[in-house]
Scaffold this motif. Structure first.
Motif, PDB file in Angstrom:
ATOM      1  N   GLU A 121       0.976  -1.292   0.033  1.00 49.66           N
ATOM      2  CA  GLU A 121      -0.113   0.020   0.082  1.00 49.66           C
ATOM      3  C   GLU A 121       0.970   1.417   0.067  1.00 49.66           C
ATOM      4  O   GLU A 121       0.663   2.244  -0.626  1.00 49.66           O
ATOM      5  CB  GLU A 121      -0.931  -0.161   1.262  1.00 49.66           C
ATOM      6  CG  GLU A 121      -2.023  -0.917   0.937  1.00 49.66           C
ATOM      7  CD  GLU A 121      -1.649  -2.379   1.574  1.00 49.66           C
ATOM      8  OE1 GLU A 121      -0.593  -2.633   1.871  1.00 49.66           O
ATOM      9  OE2 GLU A 121      -2.706  -3.248   1.406  1.00 49.66           O
ATOM     10  N   ARG A 122       1.898   1.242   0.824  1.00 47.70           N
ATOM     11  CA  ARG A 122       2.954   2.341   0.919  1.00 47.70           C
ATOM     12  C   ARG A 122       3.268   2.646  -0.505  1.00 47.70           C
ATOM     13  O   ARG A 122       3.384   3.764  -1.040  1.00 47.70           O
ATOM     14  CB  ARG A 122       3.996   2.216   1.892  1.00 47.70           C
ATOM     15  CG  ARG A 122       4.761   3.334   2.129  1.00 47.70           C
ATOM     16  CD  ARG A 122       5.575   3.321   3.437  1.00 47.70           C
ATOM     17  NE  ARG A 122       6.316   2.137   3.093  1.00 47.70           N
ATOM     18  CZ  ARG A 122       6.253   1.047   4.214  1.00 47.70           C
ATOM     19  NH1 ARG A 122       5.369   1.075   5.294  1.00 47.70           N
ATOM     20  NH2 ARG A 122       7.155   0.014   4.150  1.00 47.70           N
ATOM     21  N   THR A 123       3.955   1.728  -1.279  1.00 49.98           N
ATOM     22  CA  THR A 123       4.442   1.741  -2.638  1.00 49.98           C
ATOM     23  C   THR A 123       3.420   2.438  -3.635  1.00 49.98           C
ATOM     24  O   THR A 123       3.823   3.169  -4.354  1.00 49.98           O
ATOM     25  CB  THR A 123       5.000   0.625  -2.959  1.00 49.98           C
ATOM     26  OG1 THR A 123       6.042   0.047  -1.967  1.00 49.98           O
ATOM     27  CG2 THR A 123       5.803   0.416  -4.244  1.00 49.98           C
ATOM     28  N   LEU A 124       2.386   1.768  -3.506  1.00 43.13           N
ATOM     29  CA  LEU A 124       1.283   2.094  -4.452  1.00 43.13           C
ATOM     30  C   LEU A 124       0.600   3.649  -4.106  1.00 43.13           C
ATOM     31  O   LEU A 124       0.485   4.403  -5.123  1.00 43.13           O
ATOM     32  CB  LEU A 124      -0.017   1.235  -4.364  1.00 43.13           C
ATOM     33  CG  LEU A 124       0.161   0.001  -5.061  1.00 43.13           C
ATOM     34  CD1 LEU A 124      -0.906  -0.990  -4.741  1.00 43.13           C
ATOM     35  CD2 LEU A 124       0.319   0.142  -6.462  1.00 43.13           C
ATOM     36  N   LEU A 125       0.663   4.080  -2.846  1.00 46.80           N
ATOM     37  CA  LEU A 125       0.311   5.399  -2.576  1.00 46.80           C
ATOM     38  C   LEU A 125       1.337   6.453  -3.009  1.00 46.80           C
ATOM     39  O   LEU A 125       1.180   7.388  -3.698  1.00 46.80           O
ATOM     40  CB  LEU A 125       0.242   5.574  -1.001  1.00 46.80           C
ATOM     41  CG  LEU A 125      -1.074   5.154  -0.542  1.00 46.80           C
ATOM     42  CD1 LEU A 125      -1.140   5.002   0.987  1.00 46.80           C
ATOM     43  CD2 LEU A 125      -2.360   5.809  -0.962  1.00 46.80           C
ATOM     44  N   ARG A 126       2.606   5.864  -2.983  1.00 51.98           N
ATOM     45  CA  ARG A 126       3.829   6.856  -3.308  1.00 51.98           C
ATOM     46  C   ARG A 126       3.665   7.198  -5.209  1.00 51.98           C
ATOM     47  O   ARG A 126       3.788   8.225  -5.429  1.00 51.98           O
ATOM     48  CB  ARG A 126       5.142   6.080  -2.933  1.00 51.98           C
ATOM     49  CG  ARG A 126       5.213   6.418  -1.539  1.00 51.98           C
ATOM     50  CD  ARG A 126       6.841   5.824  -1.200  1.00 51.98           C
ATOM     51  NE  ARG A 126       7.160   6.269   0.063  1.00 51.98           N
ATOM     52  CZ  ARG A 126       7.735   5.405   1.093  1.00 51.98           C
ATOM     53  NH1 ARG A 126       8.289   4.095   0.455  1.00 51.98           N
ATOM     54  NH2 ARG A 126       8.177   5.694   2.022  1.00 51.98           N
ATOM     55  N   LEU A 127       3.459   6.065  -5.538  1.00 61.88           N
ATOM     56  CA  LEU A 127       3.106   5.903  -7.142  1.00 61.88           C
ATOM     57  C   LEU A 127       2.079   6.911  -7.724  1.00 61.88           C
ATOM     58  O   LEU A 127       2.215   7.664  -8.478  1.00 61.88           O
ATOM     59  CB  LEU A 127       3.226   4.469  -7.616  1.00 61.88           C
ATOM     60  CG  LEU A 127       3.310   4.298  -9.070  1.00 61.88           C
ATOM     61  CD1 LEU A 127       4.631   4.571  -9.493  1.00 61.88           C
ATOM     62  CD2 LEU A 127       3.125   2.962  -9.265  1.00 61.88           C
ATOM     63  N   ALA A 128       0.964   6.483  -6.896  1.00 54.20           N
ATOM     64  CA  ALA A 128      -0.038   7.364  -7.084  1.00 54.20           C
ATOM     65  C   ALA A 128      -0.008   8.886  -6.921  1.00 54.20           C
ATOM     66  O   ALA A 128      -0.559   9.613  -7.679  1.00 54.20           O
ATOM     67  CB  ALA A 128      -1.382   6.884  -6.535  1.00 54.20           C
ATOM     68  N   VAL A 129       0.618   9.197  -5.700  1.00 56.90           N
ATOM     69  CA  VAL A 129       0.747  10.650  -5.580  1.00 56.90           C
ATOM     70  C   VAL A 129       1.583  11.320  -6.303  1.00 56.90           C
ATOM     71  O   VAL A 129       1.460  12.272  -6.657  1.00 56.90           O
ATOM     72  CB  VAL A 129       1.057  10.766  -3.827  1.00 56.90           C
ATOM     73  CG1 VAL A 129       1.361  12.231  -3.598  1.00 56.90           C
ATOM     74  CG2 VAL A 129      -0.056  10.318  -3.103  1.00 56.90           C
ATOM     75  N   TYR A 130       2.612  10.459  -6.659  1.00 52.64           N
ATOM     76  CA  TYR A 130       3.457  11.118  -7.677  1.00 52.64           C
ATOM     77  C   TYR A 130       2.804  11.679  -9.250  1.00 52.64           C
ATOM     78  O   TYR A 130       2.829  12.615  -9.499  1.00 52.64           O
ATOM     79  CB  TYR A 130       4.816  10.158  -8.166  1.00 52.64           C
ATOM     80  CG  TYR A 130       5.393  10.574  -9.342  1.00 52.64           C
ATOM     81  CD1 TYR A 130       6.222  11.744  -9.429  1.00 52.64           C
ATOM     82  CD2 TYR A 130       5.126  10.176 -10.588  1.00 52.64           C
ATOM     83  CE1 TYR A 130       6.798  12.234 -10.565  1.00 52.64           C
ATOM     84  CE2 TYR A 130       5.737  10.808 -11.910  1.00 52.64           C
ATOM     85  CZ  TYR A 130       6.888  11.762 -11.760  1.00 52.64           C
ATOM     86  OH  TYR A 130       7.161  12.412 -12.638  1.00 52.64           O
TER      87      TYR A 130
END
Length: 128
Positions: free
Chosen positions: A75-84
């Motif tokens: 989830e942390r990795t996906l959030l970072r990707l989407a927020v970018y």
């Protein structure tokens, strides 16, 4: 390779980098099994790396009774990707960034990962 596949590869590269403390090149080689990296995948990974502190701050500001470190790696990795994508790539509609992250979370995360990702990203978008 379409954009969804490129996002999945970017997710896999970032996940490998964070969980195995390896370089971008080593993570890309592992995730792509030696194939050439897609331009969009490279843009996403490099963008998350470049803006990681700002991205993490934006995520942390939306978490209630959680810290970024307590969130599962997927989830942390996906959030970072989407927020970018949401904050730094104006060519992608916000709804697309959110939907893609939710769909990838459903595939790679836990049962409620998609709902969690959707909730956090919706709060970030509403603050934009």
């Amino acid at each position: 390779m379409n954009r969804r596949e490129a996002r999945i590869k970017a997710f896999q590269v970032l996940f490998q980098m964070e969980n195995h403390d390896i370089t971008f090149e080593d993570a890309a080689d592992f995730a792509l099994e030696g194939a050439a990296i897609h331009e969009f995948t490279s843009e996403l990974v490099r963008g998350v790396i470049t803006y990681k502190d700002e991205i993490d701050k934006a995520i942390s500001e939306q978490l209630v009774n959680w810290s970024l470190n307590r969130i599962a790696s997927v989830e942390r990795t996906l959030l970072r990707l989407a927020v970018y994508e949401i904050k730094y790539n104006e060519t992608i509609p916000l709804k697309v960034s959110i939907n893609e992250a939710v769909e990838i979370a459903k595939e790679y995360g836990e049962e409620n990962s998609g709902k969690f990702i959707n909730g956090v990203l919706s709060k970030i978008v509403s603050d934009e």
